[in-house]
Design a protein around this motif. Structure first.
Motif, PDB file in Angstrom:
ATOM      1  N   GLY A   1     -72.688  52.177  39.734  1.00 31.62           N
ATOM      2  CA  GLY A   1     -72.007  52.666  38.541  1.00 31.62           C
ATOM      3  C   GLY A   1     -70.523  52.829  38.781  1.00 31.62           C
ATOM      4  N   LEU A   2     -70.176  53.348  39.955  1.00 30.48           N
ATOM      5  CA  LEU A   2     -68.778  53.494  40.301  1.00 30.48           C
ATOM      6  C   LEU A   2     -68.109  52.137  40.404  1.00 30.48           C
ATOM      7  CD1 LEU A   2     -66.434  55.331  41.164  1.00 30.48           C
ATOM      8  CD2 LEU A   2     -67.249  55.127  43.526  1.00 30.48           C
ATOM      9  N   GLY A   3     -68.806  51.172  40.996  1.00 28.76           N
ATOM     10  CA  GLY A   3     -68.244  49.826  41.124  1.00 28.76           C
ATOM     11  C   GLY A   3     -67.974  49.190  39.781  1.00 28.76           C
ATOM     12  N   ARG A   4     -68.931  49.366  38.831  1.00 24.29           N
ATOM     13  CA  ARG A   4     -68.720  48.801  37.491  1.00 24.29           C
ATOM     14  C   ARG A   4     -67.548  49.479  36.799  1.00 24.29           C
ATOM     15  NH1 ARG A   4     -74.436  48.801  37.374  1.00 24.29           N
ATOM     16  NH2 ARG A   4     -74.461  50.814  36.296  1.00 24.29           N
ATOM     17  N   ALA A   5     -67.435  50.815  36.994  1.00 23.72           N
ATOM     18  CA  ALA A   5     -66.329  51.545  36.371  1.00 23.72           C
ATOM     19  C   ALA A   5     -64.986  51.084  36.925  1.00 23.72           C
ATOM     20  CB  ALA A   5     -66.494  53.048  36.604  1.00 23.72           C
ATOM     21  N   LEU A   6     -64.950  50.846  38.245  1.00 22.37           N
ATOM     22  CA  LEU A   6     -63.702  50.410  38.856  1.00 22.37           C
ATOM     23  C   LEU A   6     -63.341  48.993  38.472  1.00 22.37           C
ATOM     24  CD1 LEU A   6     -64.015  51.944  42.433  1.00 22.37           C
ATOM     25  CD2 LEU A   6     -62.772  52.835  40.463  1.00 22.37           C
ATOM     26  N   ALA A   7     -64.351  48.195  38.126  1.00 26.50           N
ATOM     27  CA  ALA A   7     -64.069  46.817  37.727  1.00 26.50           C
ATOM     28  C   ALA A   7     -63.418  46.780  36.354  1.00 26.50           C
ATOM     29  CB  ALA A   7     -65.371  46.007  37.710  1.00 26.50           C
ATOM     30  N   ALA A   8     -63.687  47.784  35.524  1.00 23.59           N
ATOM     31  CA  ALA A   8     -63.086  47.850  34.208  1.00 23.59           C
ATOM     32  C   ALA A   8     -61.639  48.318  34.328  1.00 23.59           C
ATOM     33  CB  ALA A   8     -63.886  48.798  33.318  1.00 23.59           C
ATOM     34  N   GLU A   9     -60.877  48.096  33.274  1.00 19.74           N
ATOM     35  CA  GLU A   9     -59.483  48.503  33.252  1.00 19.74           C
ATOM     36  C   GLU A   9     -59.397  50.019  33.089  1.00 19.74           C
ATOM     37  OE1 GLU A   9     -55.888  46.077  31.386  1.00 19.74           O
ATOM     38  OE2 GLU A   9     -57.029  47.170  29.877  1.00 19.74           O
ATOM     39  N   LEU A  10     -58.607  50.651  33.934  1.00 21.72           N
ATOM     40  CA  LEU A  10     -58.471  52.101  33.904  1.00 21.72           C
ATOM     41  C   LEU A  10     -57.331  52.474  32.963  1.00 21.72           C
ATOM     42  CD1 LEU A  10     -59.751  54.534  35.577  1.00 21.72           C
ATOM     43  CD2 LEU A  10     -57.615  54.459  36.874  1.00 21.72           C
ATOM     44  N   LEU A  11     -57.610  53.335  31.980  1.00 23.89           N
ATOM     45  CA  LEU A  11     -56.585  53.741  31.018  1.00 23.89           C
ATOM     46  C   LEU A  11     -55.855  54.967  31.551  1.00 23.89           C
ATOM     47  CD1 LEU A  11     -55.181  53.493  28.292  1.00 23.89           C
ATOM     48  CD2 LEU A  11     -57.001  54.908  27.310  1.00 23.89           C
ATOM     49  N   ILE A  12     -54.533  54.856  31.650  1.00 22.32           N
ATOM     50  CA  ILE A  12     -53.705  55.938  32.178  1.00 22.32           C
ATOM     51  C   ILE A  12     -52.749  56.402  31.086  1.00 22.32           C
ATOM     52  CG2 ILE A  12     -52.027  56.601  33.925  1.00 22.32           C
ATOM     53  CD1 ILE A  12     -53.219  54.514  35.768  1.00 22.32           C
ATOM     54  N   ALA A  13     -52.854  57.670  30.702  1.00 20.51           N
ATOM     55  CA  ALA A  13     -51.941  58.255  29.714  1.00 20.51           C
ATOM     56  C   ALA A  13     -50.627  58.589  30.406  1.00 20.51           C
ATOM     57  CB  ALA A  13     -52.563  59.512  29.113  1.00 20.51           C
ATOM     58  N   THR A  14     -49.527  58.206  29.778  1.00 23.38           N
ATOM     59  CA  THR A  14     -48.223  58.434  30.383  1.00 23.38           C
ATOM     60  C   THR A  14     -47.196  58.649  29.278  1.00 23.38           C
ATOM     61  OG1 THR A  14     -46.659  57.562  32.037  1.00 23.38           O
ATOM     62  CG2 THR A  14     -47.619  55.976  30.500  1.00 23.38           C
TER      63      THR A  14
ATOM     64  N   VAL B   1     -55.248  48.571  35.887  1.00 21.71           N
ATOM     65  CA  VAL B   1     -54.902  49.718  35.051  1.00 21.71           C
ATOM     66  C   VAL B   1     -54.131  49.267  33.810  1.00 21.71           C
ATOM     67  CG1 VAL B   1     -54.786  51.225  37.073  1.00 21.71           C
ATOM     68  CG2 VAL B   1     -52.691  50.182  36.200  1.00 21.71           C
ATOM     69  N   ARG B   2     -54.172  50.114  32.812  1.00 25.24           N
ATOM     70  CA  ARG B   2     -53.367  49.925  31.592  1.00 25.24           C
ATOM     71  C   ARG B   2     -52.761  51.269  31.230  1.00 25.24           C
ATOM     72  NH1 ARG B   2     -54.572  50.497  26.085  1.00 25.24           N
ATOM     73  NH2 ARG B   2     -56.805  50.749  26.522  1.00 25.24           N
ATOM     74  N   PHE B   3     -51.455  51.266  30.930  1.00 27.23           N
ATOM     75  CA  PHE B   3     -50.753  52.494  30.572  1.00 27.23           C
ATOM     76  C   PHE B   3     -50.631  52.600  29.055  1.00 27.23           C
ATOM     77  CE2 PHE B   3     -49.200  51.397  34.810  1.00 27.23           C
ATOM     78  CZ  PHE B   3     -49.411  52.582  35.486  1.00 27.23           C
ATOM     79  N   GLU B   4     -50.900  53.786  28.539  1.00 26.36           N
ATOM     80  CA  GLU B   4     -50.690  54.060  27.125  1.00 26.36           C
ATOM     81  C   GLU B   4     -49.655  55.169  27.007  1.00 26.36           C
ATOM     82  OE1 GLU B   4     -53.157  55.540  23.192  1.00 26.36           O
ATOM     83  OE2 GLU B   4     -54.177  54.303  24.701  1.00 26.36           O
ATOM     84  N   TYR B   5     -48.591  54.888  26.260  1.00 24.51           N
ATOM     85  CA  TYR B   5     -47.473  55.821  26.160  1.00 24.51           C
ATOM     86  C   TYR B   5     -47.624  56.739  24.961  1.00 24.51           C
ATOM     87  CZ  TYR B   5     -45.139  53.454  29.926  1.00 24.51           C
ATOM     88  OH  TYR B   5     -44.843  52.962  31.165  1.00 24.51           O
ATOM     89  N   MET B   6     -47.306  58.014  25.186  1.00 25.96           N
ATOM     90  CA  MET B   6     -47.441  59.037  24.157  1.00 25.96           C
ATOM     91  C   MET B   6     -46.617  60.248  24.585  1.00 25.96           C
ATOM     92  SD  MET B   6     -51.388  60.113  25.112  1.00 25.96           S
ATOM     93  CE  MET B   6     -51.894  58.373  25.212  1.00 25.96           C
TER      94      MET B   6
ATOM     95  N   ALA C   1     -58.459  59.323  28.108  1.00 30.16           N
ATOM     96  CA  ALA C   1     -57.779  58.634  29.214  1.00 30.16           C
ATOM     97  C   ALA C   1     -58.461  59.044  30.501  1.00 30.16           C
ATOM     98  CB  ALA C   1     -56.297  58.990  29.252  1.00 30.16           C
ATOM     99  N   GLN C   2     -58.464  58.148  31.483  1.00 37.10           N
ATOM    100  CA  GLN C   2     -59.126  58.427  32.757  1.00 37.10           C
ATOM    101  C   GLN C   2     -58.177  59.048  33.780  1.00 37.10           C
ATOM    102  OE1 GLN C   2     -59.826  55.063  31.232  1.00 37.10           O
ATOM    103  NE2 GLN C   2     -61.222  56.490  30.209  1.00 37.10           N
ATOM    104  N   ALA C   3     -56.870  58.889  33.556  1.00 39.44           N
ATOM    105  CA  ALA C   3     -55.878  59.436  34.476  1.00 39.44           C
ATOM    106  C   ALA C   3     -54.581  59.617  33.702  1.00 39.44           C
ATOM    107  CB  ALA C   3     -55.672  58.509  35.675  1.00 39.44           C
ATOM    108  N   SER C   4     -53.630  60.305  34.315  1.00 39.52           N
ATOM    109  CA  SER C   4     -52.319  60.471  33.690  1.00 39.52           C
ATOM    110  C   SER C   4     -51.244  60.469  34.764  1.00 39.52           C
ATOM    111  CB  SER C   4     -52.253  61.778  32.889  1.00 39.52           C
ATOM    112  OG  SER C   4     -51.011  61.884  32.221  1.00 39.52           O
ATOM    113  N   SER C   5     -50.186  59.734  34.494  1.00 40.91           N
ATOM    114  CA  SER C   5     -49.053  59.717  35.414  1.00 40.91           C
ATOM    115  C   SER C   5     -47.773  60.010  34.618  1.00 40.91           C
ATOM    116  CB  SER C   5     -48.930  58.354  36.105  1.00 40.91           C
ATOM    117  OG  SER C   5     -48.554  57.343  35.201  1.00 40.91           O
TER     118      SER C   5
END
Length: 253
Positions: free
Chosen positions: A13-26, A58-63, A77-81
């Motif tokens: 499950g972790l491997g499949r999740a990591l294979a997908a694009e990770l959305l990062i709020a920034t 990864v993909r960044f979404e700006y807000m 979002a899965q992470a934020s930078s």
């Protein structure tokens, strides 16, 4: 046997999740993050490359920054930078190894008299600006809450700097690099840069981090990110990115 099967399912499950694009709020905080900056800014360039070293896209979404934090809380979002050290946030989120170092200083107009100071309460006669959703020092937050400092919030750094230029606030704490870059940009009238100075005493020294919600899966993911970041440090890539930033070289690959 059952424990082994559960472990295998978790890893798959972790491997499949990591294979997908990770959305990062920034958000916008040039030159560290920015949608139109080369590499989307130093921090997001580092985040992308550290994850790439571990096979994560990864993909960044700006807000706005406050909304980025809310997106992290509600699972949009899965992470934020990126975010500065904050013991309150650390109870809720996982913090990565440091990505960046920031010297925050107090900006003010040259015609504003700022008394010689050692501690923030000595500046209580002056009005501070602050940006909504930002992480400030515990002392600054506490003094504001106690009414010992006069602080007005605005939605972004540009608005705070414009208020400072207009005399609506006297002091604005911001990353030194970011503040000067903003004042020199087309967002401000010509000559605005020359009307402003900074206090030599730092307001704070901060470190930027990637944040993730606390969970077993994210502990694994954060470990991979930190491993990727360590690789960037070991092979000199992080230092090259830093030199690109300070040289203004366009951050070329």
């Amino acid at each position: 046997m059952r424990t082994l099967l559960l472990l295998l399912l978790f890893c798959l499950g972790l491997g499949r999740a990591l294979a997908a694009e990770l959305l990062i709020a920034t958000g916008e905080y040039a030159p560290w993050t920015g949608e139109r900056l080369p590499g989307q800014g130093f921090v997001n360039r580092v985040v992308r490359e550290a994850f790439a070293r571990e096979g994560v896209q990864v993909r960044f979404e700006y807000m706005p920054w406050a909304r980025a934090l809310e997106a992290l809380r509600n699972g949009n979002a899965q992470a934020s930078s990126f975010w500065f050290d904050d013991p309150v946030k650390a109870k809720e989120f996982l913090y990565s190894a440091p990505l960046s170092e920031h010297r925050e200083v107090l900006f003010h107009r040259k015609d504003v008299t700022v008394p010689s100071w050692q501690k923030l309460p000595e500046l209580r006669a002056l009005r501070f600006g602050a940006t909504r959703g930002y992480t400030y020092t515990a002392e600054f937050r506490q003094l504001t809450k106690q009414g010992m400092l006069k602080v007005e919030e605005a939605n972004d750094d540009k608005t705070n700097l414009l208020k400072m230029l207009a005399g609506r606030i006297e002091l604005f704490p911001i990353d030194e690099f970011t503040g000067w870059q903003l004042l020199s940009s087309d967002a401000f009238p010509r000559g605005a840069h020359d009307l402003v100075t900074t206090e030599s005493r730092p307001f704070s020294i901060q470190y930027g981090h990637l944040l993730m919600p606390r969970s077993a899966r994210n502990e694994q993911l954060m470990a991979r990110f930190n491993a990727g970041l360590a690789k960037l440090k070991a092979d000199g890539t992080l230092e090259r990115f830093r030199l690109d930033l300070y040289r203004g070289s366009g951050m070329s690959q």
